[in-house]
Enzyme design. Sequence first.
Site, mmCIF file in Angstrom:
data_model
loop_
_atom_site.group_PDB
_atom_site.id
_atom_site.type_symbol
_atom_site.label_atom_id
_atom_site.label_comp_id
_atom_site.label_asym_id
_atom_site.label_seq_id
_atom_site.Cartn_x
_atom_site.Cartn_y
_atom_site.Cartn_z
ATOM 1 N N ASP A 63 72.630 12.268 0.636
ATOM 2 C CA ASP A 63 72.787 13.480 1.437
ATOM 3 C C ASP A 63 73.650 13.140 2.651
ATOM 4 O O ASP A 63 74.086 11.990 2.821
ATOM 5 C CB ASP A 63 71.408 14.010 1.852
ATOM 6 C CG ASP A 63 71.444 15.484 2.250
ATOM 7 O OD1 ASP A 63 72.542 16.100 2.217
ATOM 8 O OD2 ASP A 63 70.391 16.025 2.613
ATOM 9 N N GLU A 65 73.288 14.754 6.209
ATOM 10 C CA GLU A 65 72.820 14.967 7.586
ATOM 11 C C GLU A 65 72.176 13.740 8.195
ATOM 12 O O GLU A 65 72.126 13.610 9.422
ATOM 13 C CB GLU A 65 71.832 16.146 7.621
ATOM 14 C CG GLU A 65 72.462 17.500 7.332
ATOM 15 C CD GLU A 65 72.464 17.843 5.844
ATOM 16 O OE1 GLU A 65 72.223 16.933 5.015
ATOM 17 O OE2 GLU A 65 72.713 19.014 5.502
ATOM 18 N N HIS A 115 75.023 16.676 -1.163
ATOM 19 C CA HIS A 115 75.127 17.576 -0.007
ATOM 20 C C HIS A 115 76.059 18.763 -0.281
ATOM 21 O O HIS A 115 77.215 18.578 -0.678
ATOM 22 C CB HIS A 115 75.642 16.797 1.209
ATOM 23 C CG HIS A 115 75.945 17.671 2.388
ATOM 24 N ND1 HIS A 115 74.947 18.228 3.170
ATOM 25 C CD2 HIS A 115 77.121 18.111 2.905
ATOM 26 C CE1 HIS A 115 75.504 18.960 4.123
ATOM 27 N NE2 HIS A 115 76.821 18.914 3.982
ATOM 28 N N HIS A 159 66.913 13.459 5.942
ATOM 29 C CA HIS A 159 66.575 14.077 7.232
ATOM 30 C C HIS A 159 65.194 14.673 7.135
ATOM 31 O O HIS A 159 64.646 14.841 6.029
ATOM 32 C CB HIS A 159 67.596 15.170 7.560
ATOM 33 C CG HIS A 159 67.828 16.094 6.409
ATOM 34 N ND1 HIS A 159 66.966 17.124 6.099
ATOM 35 C CD2 HIS A 159 68.778 16.075 5.440
ATOM 36 C CE1 HIS A 159 67.407 17.722 5.000
ATOM 37 N NE2 HIS A 159 68.492 17.110 4.569
ATOM 38 N N HIS A 170 65.976 20.361 8.150
ATOM 39 C CA HIS A 170 65.983 21.556 7.305
ATOM 40 C C HIS A 170 65.427 21.168 5.940
ATOM 41 O O HIS A 170 65.249 19.975 5.653
ATOM 42 C CB HIS A 170 67.393 22.131 7.143
ATOM 43 C CG HIS A 170 68.312 21.229 6.361
ATOM 44 N ND1 HIS A 170 68.836 20.073 6.892
ATOM 45 C CD2 HIS A 170 68.758 21.300 5.084
ATOM 46 C CE1 HIS A 170 69.581 19.478 5.984
ATOM 47 N NE2 HIS A 170 69.550 20.198 4.872
ATOM 48 N N GLU A 188 62.782 17.495 1.946
ATOM 49 C CA GLU A 188 63.571 17.129 0.766
ATOM 50 C C GLU A 188 63.174 15.764 0.210
ATOM 51 O O GLU A 188 63.196 15.552 -1.005
ATOM 52 C CB GLU A 188 65.066 17.158 1.122
ATOM 53 C CG GLU A 188 65.585 18.566 1.375
ATOM 54 C CD GLU A 188 67.020 18.585 1.876
ATOM 55 O OE1 GLU A 188 67.704 17.549 1.818
ATOM 56 O OE2 GLU A 188 67.456 19.658 2.339
HETATM 57 ZN ZN LIG Z 1 72.621 17.967 3.106
#
Ligand SMILES: [Zn+2]
Length: 213
Positions: A63, A65, A115, A159, A170, A188
Amino acid sequence: MTEPPPIHHHYSPGNHKREAHGIQRNRRMTESQNINYALNDSALDDLGKSGYNGIVNVYISVDMEGIGGIVHWEQCSQGTKEYDDARALMTAEANAAIQGAFDGGATEVLVNDAHASMRNIQPLELDPRARLLRGSIKPQSMMQGVNESFDAAFLIGCHAGAGCNGVLSHTYGGMVASVRLNSLSAGEVTINSALAGYYGVPVALVTGDSATP
Ligand SMILES: [Zn+2]
């Protein structure tokens, strides 16, 4: 997914010492022996389930972030001034994970760009020993391609979940306020780890900020 390569080495728990002194016919066989020693000496016996055939297959989901140096949404969006630098950081972290996997005994690595558009990692800069899955939409999304053939999963650039106090927190889409799995809060990392677990693949590495689960 492709079929695994042909089996070059048969392993059973009782014969590894004898085999270690035998003639090494090829590099894959040597790697296989090293891997089996490592697995026998640790609590990670389950990781060797396909390693017994000389194959250690590592799945890497990347990912954006939670990549080091990324702190703002603009860095994560195509078309912004900062995006190209950010995707270079992401590619470098993916390469570090690939390097670590091979150093640790992996013989095959699949990288899933996880992502947004899933076209962030720079293919020409990625360690050529790995295969890269890119593009969207993928049915398994951030975990596309994971299945029973993998021995371990790495989750890179993660994240904290929606509602948490972390960098760019998020959970999947920005409209999600919170997710619970079996009544436990799940971001996630938890959701994606659960899918890996469904296939019997242990998550061996998670990277992100200090709020990332
Ligand atoms: Zn992402």
